[in-house]
Design a protein around this motif. Structure first.
Motif, PDB file in Angstrom:
ATOM      1  N   LEU A  24       0.840  -1.193   0.000  1.00 34.21           N
ATOM      2  CA  LEU A  24       0.000   0.000   0.000  1.00 34.21           C
ATOM      3  C   LEU A  24       0.878   1.248   0.000  1.00 34.21           C
ATOM      4  O   LEU A  24       0.553   2.253  -0.630  1.00 34.21           O
ATOM      5  CB  LEU A  24      -0.927   0.015   1.216  1.00 34.21           C
ATOM      6  CG  LEU A  24      -2.042  -1.028   1.248  1.00 34.21           C
ATOM      7  CD1 LEU A  24      -2.853  -0.893   2.519  1.00 34.21           C
ATOM      8  CD2 LEU A  24      -2.952  -0.878   0.047  1.00 34.21           C
TER       9      LEU A  24
ATOM     10  N   ALA B  36       2.105   1.843  -3.407  1.00 33.67           N
ATOM     11  CA  ALA B  36       1.043   2.350  -4.267  1.00 33.67           C
ATOM     12  C   ALA B  36       0.664   3.778  -3.898  1.00 33.67           C
ATOM     13  O   ALA B  36      -0.006   4.459  -4.667  1.00 33.67           O
ATOM     14  CB  ALA B  36      -0.186   1.442  -4.183  1.00 33.67           C
ATOM     15  N   GLY B  37       1.084   4.232  -2.718  1.00 31.31           N
ATOM     16  CA  GLY B  37       0.806   5.618  -2.333  1.00 31.31           C
ATOM     17  C   GLY B  37      -0.551   5.838  -1.702  1.00 31.31           C
ATOM     18  O   GLY B  37      -1.195   6.853  -1.942  1.00 31.31           O
ATOM     19  N   ILE B  38      -1.002   4.891  -0.900  1.00 28.54           N
ATOM     20  CA  ILE B  38      -2.285   5.041  -0.214  1.00 28.54           C
ATOM     21  C   ILE B  38      -2.047   5.826   1.079  1.00 28.54           C
ATOM     22  O   ILE B  38      -1.056   5.584   1.762  1.00 28.54           O
ATOM     23  CB  ILE B  38      -2.859   3.651   0.130  1.00 28.54           C
ATOM     24  CG1 ILE B  38      -2.964   2.795  -1.120  1.00 28.54           C
ATOM     25  CG2 ILE B  38      -4.204   3.765   0.827  1.00 28.54           C
ATOM     26  CD1 ILE B  38      -4.039   3.184  -2.067  1.00 28.54           C
TER      27      ILE B  38
ATOM     28  N   PHE C 227       2.448   7.593   0.649  1.00 28.90           N
ATOM     29  CA  PHE C 227       1.523   8.650   0.239  1.00 28.90           C
ATOM     30  C   PHE C 227       2.200  10.003   0.309  1.00 28.90           C
ATOM     31  O   PHE C 227       2.185  10.784  -0.643  1.00 28.90           O
ATOM     32  CB  PHE C 227       0.266   8.660   1.103  1.00 28.90           C
ATOM     33  CG  PHE C 227      -0.555   9.911   0.911  1.00 28.90           C
ATOM     34  CD1 PHE C 227      -1.253  10.104  -0.258  1.00 28.90           C
ATOM     35  CD2 PHE C 227      -0.585  10.896   1.871  1.00 28.90           C
ATOM     36  CE1 PHE C 227      -1.981  11.264  -0.472  1.00 28.90           C
ATOM     37  CE2 PHE C 227      -1.308  12.053   1.677  1.00 28.90           C
ATOM     38  CZ  PHE C 227      -2.007  12.240   0.504  1.00 28.90           C
TER      39      PHE C 227
ATOM     40  N   ALA D 121       0.427   6.186 -11.525  1.00 33.89           N
ATOM     41  CA  ALA D 121       0.323   5.647 -10.170  1.00 33.89           C
ATOM     42  C   ALA D 121      -0.900   4.751 -10.048  1.00 33.89           C
ATOM     43  O   ALA D 121      -0.878   3.737  -9.338  1.00 33.89           O
ATOM     44  CB  ALA D 121       0.250   6.788  -9.163  1.00 33.89           C
ATOM     45  N   ALA D 122      -1.960   5.107 -10.773  1.00 35.48           N
ATOM     46  CA  ALA D 122      -3.150   4.256 -10.743  1.00 35.48           C
ATOM     47  C   ALA D 122      -2.857   2.918 -11.400  1.00 35.48           C
ATOM     48  O   ALA D 122      -3.322   1.871 -10.944  1.00 35.48           O
ATOM     49  CB  ALA D 122      -4.308   4.962 -11.438  1.00 35.48           C
TER      50      ALA D 122
ATOM     51  N   ALA E  48      -1.157   0.582  -9.074  1.00 33.59           N
ATOM     52  CA  ALA E  48      -2.019  -0.125  -8.119  1.00 33.59           C
ATOM     53  C   ALA E  48      -2.325  -1.530  -8.633  1.00 33.59           C
ATOM     54  O   ALA E  48      -2.461  -2.460  -7.845  1.00 33.59           O
ATOM     55  CB  ALA E  48      -3.309   0.656  -7.909  1.00 33.59           C
TER      56      ALA E  48
ATOM     57  N   PHE F  62      -1.528  -4.513  -6.159  1.00 39.62           N
ATOM     58  CA  PHE F  62      -2.699  -5.185  -5.591  1.00 39.62           C
ATOM     59  C   PHE F  62      -2.810  -6.636  -6.036  1.00 39.62           C
ATOM     60  O   PHE F  62      -3.498  -7.416  -5.396  1.00 39.62           O
ATOM     61  CB  PHE F  62      -3.978  -4.404  -5.931  1.00 39.62           C
ATOM     62  CG  PHE F  62      -4.257  -3.323  -4.942  1.00 39.62           C
ATOM     63  CD1 PHE F  62      -3.445  -2.208  -4.870  1.00 39.62           C
ATOM     64  CD2 PHE F  62      -5.303  -3.426  -4.046  1.00 39.62           C
ATOM     65  CE1 PHE F  62      -3.674  -1.220  -3.954  1.00 39.62           C
ATOM     66  CE2 PHE F  62      -5.536  -2.441  -3.113  1.00 39.62           C
ATOM     67  CZ  PHE F  62      -4.723  -1.330  -3.070  1.00 39.62           C
TER      68      PHE F  62
END
Lengths: 465, 490
Positions: free
Chosen positions: A364, A367-369, A375, A402-403, A406, A410
């Motif tokens: 996560l 992914a930058g959550i 993030f 970045a999307a 994911a 994921f």
């Protein structure tokens, strides 16, 4: 200065430790002590306690930016050795040499993060590269490892050649005939062709070292072929430290003429983000996916090089920490897995809930959550670009990439939690290993809620220097 | 103080929930936690509007100009109330649902998603809002992927990527606005002050950076494609959270963070967005008529209802704005009722296919009566809560001066209400009346817990439908405030 001396001396100690003792535990413990000393020594440097006071003739310049970069590199290496030190033993018999080489790389890193003269930069890059060529090929019986080492060596020497050429050009173009980066820029508004070609050559060779597209072709093969624990070292500590030097070079040396070269950096950034993310999607092996993900993350770090604001410098420090911690954690788990493919992670959450949970936090973060360090790392990079008012298209392109990222991060989470399978570790991980993973995850969460804890070092420490 | 509690209680109890290791324990624990949240949220209603308990503002990231600042005005009160009311109802209604594996994790994640949603509605700092916006998504992602239907992994991931793209674009937009604030602050006040500072040219493109995120969440045609799949594949309790509360995040985002900050952009694109809403309403209603799966039918009906609310925001009238705030609450309650009935039918018969059901009114008369009330509310019949809301919405759109197509929008939107009557009543007829078959013959009538929940929902529907004054009072001031900010000339 402390770091350079300590790392070089401890490298030699490690080299001879192999003669004194055959005990692997003793060797590993020596290395851990050395790394801890290195970390303390470097911190003492930041606080103003120096082992020696030496006239460096402006060849080196110790500011908090570089020293904090060092600290992150040393702390990450310490965590890497604590987590995966035992896996290093499996690579081959020459454990003491591996550690010695790692210390020499760290010596190179401390030169690259604090250089003020192009010669020191070159020296640092070479001191980093040569031990890495050896470490890549350290799995001597493995053909892939050999191939990777040769490939890395050939491509690496070529890029070093380009770097030397660039340095020579810049020397010729500088008004006073100097290698010092802060004296390179002529106050003239128009940059001379010689100077621009020098800048571009340095840009290309540094891009090669941080595996930015289109100079990234060596990365997947080398990262895949090298023994995994050294891949982890290369993809995190080495890469982010060279980034610190990269930013330093362009900020101190060419910052005033940013308009002249920014467009090239923008193109490299866009290409890196695109190629890294898109290619990572198609990988079947988690190790190879991480290699491409490291390219993609380099693309995000390049955003800091593009804007070169104070925020960008803070951001690169945060990015270095968040990215290194997360990637080292994932590699440490990967090393224990039976199977390196995505299928190898199937159903891991049932057998190893703690490993799966910490691995999720690492992913996560990559992914930058929010709530993870990743993030704020991305936040600072985007902020630095947006605040310059230019290159909005690149910021938007970066978030779209970045999307995409994911997707492949994921995939691992999906495999661990939602799919059934035989994925598991080779042996039951020790309690110490698990505890360290929890520590790593906790550090990432702290960075994700209070990034200031790290970044305040930048502003607070600078006054003690 | 109260907003902090509303976020902290579900957060802490949710984290504790992971370690309960017992199904009944987890059920009791989550119900207890959600009831405590409800009590606190009701307590907030009794306080004066300027009470200090309703606001908290502490330093968080001083270098970034962001503070941990939460507060309650009419808009956030009504939505946090909806969140607080929904969760106990969901827990009670799905009490008998069983989840495979470590099911205590299910309840823990549900509570975490409640914490995230509360944060979204209560944050008065843009960065904090973004933080919660993303955080609300993560537990839901795990809930749907772990306990959903057959195609759950792919479908949930589609949902995740959709919203992730949207929220990252929103982040860029928020960063851009922040970088222009003179005091370098993410606070709501500074953002609202930017409405006359940002040039019209910039507002026009910035609008889409923010609106994409909200439009995906609502969802607005043509960005709705994740929604029917996700609703269908999610476990019922999560579908309830998604449709009753989570879609309101999009509407809330427009009202709180888009329209008052970029009034020119909102006005400039008003007709475009309204057009998309209208198309979506008609399209979704027509598709709903054709659906055979109960969950998909309700999913499409939800697209139509949300489209109407979005339409009213862009109408920029007082009754429209107030209508949106009230209707957000009403729609949440009504759709919750619909889902509970679907959940009941699916648990007893094992199917959601309308064509396989029939004659349930004979075997479950009480359920049939309660459902008819909920269904009538879904069609917005007078005396139900949705009538109040939709009446305000329609009069808002009709009298709008922000668009010259107000009449056209009203007429076409009215058409979708007629269509909603078609599919809702058709569904009731085919599921509850007619002759029973082997599947529906053995269905027993609802039990106590479901009765309690449905009676509570029907009670709320009728109460708001007959006596809407408290709702109107609650939202009046905020609606006026937002509208004053949407008038960029002031």
């Amino acid at each position: 200065m402390n770091a350079i001396i300590l790392s070089a001396v401890w490298g030699i100690i490690m080299m001879f430790s192999g003669i004194v003792t055959k005990s692997k535990t003793a060797i590993r413990n020596t290395a851990i002590i050395g790394l801890a000393l290195l970390l303390i020594g470097n911190y003492a440097d930041m606080m103003g306690y120096h082992l020696v006071t030496m006239e460096v003739h402006k060849m080196l310049y110790f500011d908090t930016f570089g020293l904090l970069g060092n600290s992150i590199a040393f702390a990450s290496t310490l965590l890497l050795v604590l987590l995966s030190g035992r896996d290093m033993e499996k690579v081959g018999h020459n454990l003491a040499e591996y550690f010695a080489l790692i210390f020499f790389v760290l010596c190179g890193i401390s030169l690259v993060t604090t250089f003020n003269s192009l010669l020191m930069l070159f020296l640092g890059i070479e001191i980093i590269s040569i031990p890495l060529y050896i470490l890549t090929g350290s799995d001597k019986k493995n053909l892939k490892s050999n191939e990777a080492a040769l490939k890395y060596f050939l491509m690496g020497s070529f890029s070093t050649g380009l770097m030397l050429l660039g340095i020579a050009f810049l020397y010729g173009a500088s008004p006073m005939g100097s290698f010092a980066v802060d004296e390179l820029w002529t106050a003239k508004p128009q940059v001379s062709p010689l100077m621009l070609s020098g800048i571009l050559l340095l840009l290309i060779s540094m891009s090669f070292k941080v595996s930015a597209a289109p100079f990234h072709f060596w990365t997947p093969d080398v990262y895949d072929g090298a023994p995994t624990v050294f891949t982890s070292f290369m993809a995190t500590i080495v890469k982010v430290s060279i980034f610190v030097g990269f930013i330093r070079l362009f900020d101190e040396g060419f910052g005033q003429g940013a308009a002249q070269w920014q467009i090239f950096v923008a193109i490299i950034t866009a290409a890196t983000l695109f190629i890294g993310n898109i290619t990572a999607v198609f990988q079947q092996s988690v190790k190879r996916m991480l290699a491409y993900s490291s390219i993609a993350q380099a693309g995000f770090m390049l955003l800091g090089l593009l804007s070169l604001t104070g925020i960008a410098k803070q951001g690169i420090i945060l990015y270095a920490a968040a990215y290194s911690l997360a990637t080292i954690g994932i590699f440490a788990i990967l090393l224990r897995m039976k199977d390196y493919t995505f299928e190898g992670f199937n159903g891991l959450a049932k057998r190893q809930p703690l490993l799966a949970a910490t691995c999720t936090i690492f992913l996560l973060s990559l992914a930058g959550i929010p709530l993870t360090g990743g993030f704020f790392a991305k936040y600072y990079m985007l902020m630095s670009v947006v605040s310059t008012g230019k290159f909005m298209w690149l910021a938007i392109f970066a978030v779209l990439c970045a999307a995409v990222s994911a997707y492949y991060y994921f995939r691992v989470i999906q495999a661990m939690y939602f799919k059934d399978g035989e994925g598991g570790t080779e042996v039951e991980p020790s309690a110490g290993f698990k505890g360290l993973l929890v520590l790593l995850a906790a550090l990432i969460l702290v960075l994700g809620v209070f990034p200031q804890t790290l970044l305040h070092q930048l502003t607070e420490m600078i006054y003690t220097w | 103080m109260i907003p902090v509690l509303l976020i902290l209680i579900p957060l802490v109890t949710g984290l504790v929930g992971f370690f309960l290791k017992s199904v009944t324990g987890a059920k009791n624990w989550s119900l207890f936690s959600s009831l405590v949240t409800l009590v606190i949220s009701l307590w907030a209603l009794t306080l004066a509007k300027d009470s200090e308990l309703l606001h908290t503002d502490v330093a968080w990231l001083p270098d970034l100009g962001s503070r941990f600042s939460v507060g309650m005005d009419g808009l956030s009160t009504i939505l946090s109330l909806l969140t607080a009311v929904s969760f106990p109802l969901i827990f009670v209604a799905t009490w008998r649902d069983e989840y495979r594996g470590k099911s205590w994790n299910f309840y823990a994640l549900m509570l975490l998603s409640q914490a995230g949603l509360m944060g979204v509605f209560l944050a008065t700092d843009a960065l904090l809002f973004y933080f919660f916006w993303e955080l609300a998504l993560i537990p839901v992602y795990f809930l749907c992927s772990q306990w959903g239907g057959e195609r759950r992994i792919a479908v949930t991931f589609k949902f995740f990527v959709y919203t992730f793209v949207g929220s990252l674009l929103m982040l860029i937009g928020l960063l851009w606005i922040y970088s222009k604030t003179p005091d370098h602050s993410f606070s709501m006040k500074s953002f609202y002050a930017m409405r006359s500072v940002i040039s019209a040219k910039d507002q026009v493109w910035l609008f889409w950076l923010l609106f994409t995120a909200f439009a995906i969440k609502m969802p607005i045609w043509p960005l709705h494609t994740w929604q029917p799949d996700t609703y269908e594949q999610s476990p019922n309790a999560t579908t309830m959270v998604l449709s009753a509360i989570m879609v309101k995040m999009g509407l809330f985002g427009v009202i709180r963070w888009l329209a008052p900050v970029l009034p020119v952009g909102t006005w400039a694109w008003g007709d475009t967005v309204s057009g998309a809403c209208i198309i979506g309403m008609i399209y979704a209603s027509l598709v709903a008529i054709k659906q055979d799966d109960l969950k998909r039918l309700i999913a499409y009906s939800s697209i139509a209802h949300v489209g109407l609310m979005c339409l009213a925001i862009f109408a920029t009238t007082e009754s429209g704005m107030q209508g949106v705030m009230i209707q957000m609450f009403n729609h949440g309650i009504n759709i919750l009722g619909m889902w509970i009935v679907v959940d009941l039918i699916e648990r007893q018969t094992g199917t959601r296919k309308i064509s396989q059901l029939g004659g349930l009114a004979q075997t479950a008369p009480v359920l049939a009566i309660l459902l008819v009330v909920v269904a009538l509310a879904n069609v917005a019949l007078p005396l139900t809560n949705a009538f109040i809301g939709e009446f305000l919405l329609f009069s808002g759109v009709f009298t709008s001066t922000a668009t010259q197509f107000g009449v056209v929008f009203t007429v076409v939107a009215g058409l979708s209400i007629i269509l909603s009557a078609v599919y809702t009543l058709n569904m009731i007829q085919r599921v509850f009346y007619g002759s029973t078959n082997t599947l529906t013959a053995k269905v027993t009538d609802i039990r106590l817990n479901e009765k309690v929940v449905l009676v509570a929902i029907v009670g709320l529907i009728l109460f708001v439908g007959v006596y809407p004054k408290p709702m109107l009072d609650l939202t009046k001031e905020t609606a006026e405030f937002i509208l004053s900010k949407m008038n960029y000339k002031l």
